[in-house]
Scaffold this motif. Structure first.
Motif, PDB file in Angstrom:
ATOM      1  N   ILE A   1     -11.926  23.749  -0.592  1.00 58.69           N
ATOM      2  CA  ILE A   1     -12.211  23.171  -1.914  1.00 58.69           C
ATOM      3  C   ILE A   1     -12.795  21.775  -1.713  1.00 58.69           C
ATOM      4  O   ILE A   1     -12.286  20.991  -0.902  1.00 58.69           O
ATOM      5  CB  ILE A   1     -10.926  23.134  -2.782  1.00 58.69           C
ATOM      6  N   LEU A   2     -13.850  21.489  -2.440  1.00 50.45           N
ATOM      7  CA  LEU A   2     -14.506  20.184  -2.316  1.00 50.45           C
ATOM      8  C   LEU A   2     -14.282  19.371  -3.592  1.00 50.45           C
ATOM      9  O   LEU A   2     -14.503  19.882  -4.699  1.00 50.45           O
ATOM     10  CB  LEU A   2     -16.005  20.361  -2.082  1.00 50.45           C
TER      11      LEU A   2
ATOM     12  N   TYR B   1     -15.733   9.513 -11.527  1.00 50.61           N
ATOM     13  CA  TYR B   1     -16.245  10.803 -11.970  1.00 50.61           C
ATOM     14  C   TYR B   1     -15.777  11.829 -10.943  1.00 50.61           C
ATOM     15  O   TYR B   1     -15.984  11.650  -9.744  1.00 50.61           O
ATOM     16  CB  TYR B   1     -17.769  10.783 -12.063  1.00 50.61           C
ATOM     17  N   VAL B   2     -15.136  12.871 -11.432  1.00 54.22           N
ATOM     18  CA  VAL B   2     -14.564  13.869 -10.524  1.00 54.22           C
ATOM     19  C   VAL B   2     -15.293  15.196 -10.720  1.00 54.22           C
ATOM     20  O   VAL B   2     -15.519  15.625 -11.858  1.00 54.22           O
ATOM     21  CB  VAL B   2     -13.054  14.058 -10.803  1.00 54.22           C
ATOM     22  N   PHE B   3     -15.659  15.794  -9.605  1.00 57.34           N
ATOM     23  CA  PHE B   3     -16.324  17.094  -9.683  1.00 57.34           C
ATOM     24  C   PHE B   3     -15.722  18.036  -8.649  1.00 57.34           C
ATOM     25  O   PHE B   3     -15.563  17.678  -7.485  1.00 57.34           O
ATOM     26  CB  PHE B   3     -17.826  16.918  -9.430  1.00 57.34           C
ATOM     27  N   LEU B   4     -15.341  19.232  -9.105  1.00 59.35           N
ATOM     28  CA  LEU B   4     -14.717  20.205  -8.207  1.00 59.35           C
ATOM     29  C   LEU B   4     -15.722  21.295  -7.843  1.00 59.35           C
ATOM     30  O   LEU B   4     -16.423  21.805  -8.705  1.00 59.35           O
ATOM     31  CB  LEU B   4     -13.497  20.842  -8.873  1.00 59.35           C
ATOM     32  N   ASP B   5     -15.731  21.629  -6.576  1.00 62.37           N
ATOM     33  CA  ASP B   5     -16.666  22.643  -6.095  1.00 62.37           C
ATOM     34  C   ASP B   5     -16.091  23.310  -4.844  1.00 62.37           C
ATOM     35  O   ASP B   5     -14.986  22.987  -4.413  1.00 62.37           O
ATOM     36  CB  ASP B   5     -18.027  21.972  -5.786  1.00 62.37           C
ATOM     37  N   GLY B   6     -16.844  24.208  -4.258  1.00 62.97           N
ATOM     38  CA  GLY B   6     -16.425  24.850  -3.015  1.00 62.97           C
ATOM     39  C   GLY B   6     -15.899  26.255  -3.226  1.00 62.97           C
ATOM     40  O   GLY B   6     -16.093  26.855  -4.278  1.00 62.97           O
ATOM     41  N   ASP B   7     -15.229  26.733  -2.195  1.00 63.82           N
ATOM     42  CA  ASP B   7     -14.681  28.084  -2.229  1.00 63.82           C
ATOM     43  C   ASP B   7     -13.165  27.989  -2.399  1.00 63.82           C
ATOM     44  O   ASP B   7     -12.487  27.362  -1.583  1.00 63.82           O
ATOM     45  CB  ASP B   7     -15.038  28.801  -0.909  1.00 63.82           C
ATOM     46  N   ILE B   8     -12.666  28.637  -3.437  1.00 66.42           N
ATOM     47  CA  ILE B   8     -11.234  28.526  -3.756  1.00 66.42           C
ATOM     48  C   ILE B   8     -10.335  29.081  -2.644  1.00 66.42           C
ATOM     49  O   ILE B   8      -9.181  28.682  -2.503  1.00 66.42           O
ATOM     50  CB  ILE B   8     -10.945  29.188  -5.118  1.00 66.42           C
TER      51      ILE B   8
ATOM     52  N   GLU C   1     -15.475  15.904  -5.352  1.00 68.53           N
ATOM     53  CA  GLU C   1     -16.442  14.799  -5.284  1.00 68.53           C
ATOM     54  C   GLU C   1     -15.954  13.668  -6.181  1.00 68.53           C
ATOM     55  O   GLU C   1     -15.698  13.889  -7.363  1.00 68.53           O
ATOM     56  CB  GLU C   1     -17.802  15.323  -5.749  1.00 68.53           C
TER      57      GLU C   1
ATOM     58  N   TYR D   1      -5.627  19.761  -8.726  1.00 74.67           N
ATOM     59  CA  TYR D   1      -5.861  19.370 -10.122  1.00 74.67           C
ATOM     60  C   TYR D   1      -5.054  18.112 -10.467  1.00 74.67           C
ATOM     61  O   TYR D   1      -5.593  17.156 -11.014  1.00 74.67           O
ATOM     62  CB  TYR D   1      -5.431  20.489 -11.076  1.00 74.67           C
TER      63      TYR D   1
ATOM     64  N   LEU E   1     -16.944  12.737  -0.663  1.00 76.05           N
ATOM     65  CA  LEU E   1     -16.683  14.165  -0.774  1.00 76.05           C
ATOM     66  C   LEU E   1     -15.438  14.477   0.060  1.00 76.05           C
ATOM     67  O   LEU E   1     -15.410  14.209   1.253  1.00 76.05           O
ATOM     68  CB  LEU E   1     -17.888  14.950  -0.258  1.00 76.05           C
TER      69      LEU E   1
END
Lengths: 78, 146
Positions: free
Chosen positions: B52-53, B41-48, B55, B30, B16
């Motif tokens: 930003i996280l 495998y890419v996963f975007l999460d968090g607060d912009i 994974e 991006y 992470l």
């Protein structure tokens, strides 16, 4: 993050990172391998994927997320 | 296990990466993420706005710490690329404009006409009488008799 239910896999994608149109397009392309359900919320898109075959279960959500990002990449290049 | 902005989860086989969006904007994140799509495998999460996280989960066995480090390198690379492309934007636009300009036949005709006007033989004033004709100064010299 990715939360797994019994058979269906639930993904919560934040609208600030994932484009809604790309998610819809990805769902169309994934129709052959899974059943899907989408709930569009204010800040997020909830996608529930039910794979047609058991062996697809493991990486379906991960593949779906990658596919959406791939579509977004293609859109940014046009 | 934490290491800088990396959080390694060996059990889930993922890393992470926590990113400050004021240092690396979203388009840079991006761009860096797209590089890793084929092998991870890419996963975007968090607060912009805050954090930003990203994974990353390798599709095949891979050193997670190395993977995180490589992502950080990619971030830096694209941040630099973005900065430089902004700096050289004007120059690139000028080059394209010039390329289009030189291939536009209507403009070429206009330029040729302007040149024709300039090359017209017109008498010019030379009150001091200092002008020397080109032929006289640089033209072929006649052979001198020995």
């Amino acid at each position: 993050m990715v939360k797994k239910q019994k058979k269906a896999n639930k993904i919560i994608l934040k609208k600030s990172f994932y484009d809604l149109n790309s998610v819809k397009e990805a769902l169309k392309d994934f129709k052959k391998v899974c059943e899907s359900n989408v709930i569009i919320k204010k800040n997020s898109i909830e996608v529930i994927l039910k794979p047609n075959k058991i062996y697809l279960e493991n990486n379906l959500t991960n593949e779906f997320c990658n596919y959406v990002l791939g579509l977004m990449k293609n859109k940014s290049l046009v | 296990m934490g290491e800088g902005n990396l959080k390694i989860d060996k059990k889930e086989n993922k890393v992470l990466i926590s990113i400050n969006p004021s240092i690396y904007p979203l388009d840079v994140i991006y761009s860096a993420s797209y590089v890793f799509l084929d092998k991870n495998y890419v996963f975007l999460d968090g607060d912009i706005k805050k954090r930003i996280l990203v994974e990353l989960k390798p599709k095949e066995k891979y050193d997670l710490k190395k993977l995180g480090g490589e992502f950080n390198n990619e971030l830096l690379k694209y941040a630099d690329y973005k900065k430089r492309s902004e700096q050289t934007k004007q120059v690139r636009e000028m080059i394209i404009q010039r390329a289009l300009f030189t291939n536009d036949p209507s403009i070429i005709n206009e330029v040729n006409q302007e040149e024709k006007i300039d090359l017209d033989d017109k008498e010019f004033e030379d009150p001091e009488g200092i002008a020397i004709p080109w032929e006289e100064k640089y033209g072929k010299k006649t052979k001198k008799s020995k």
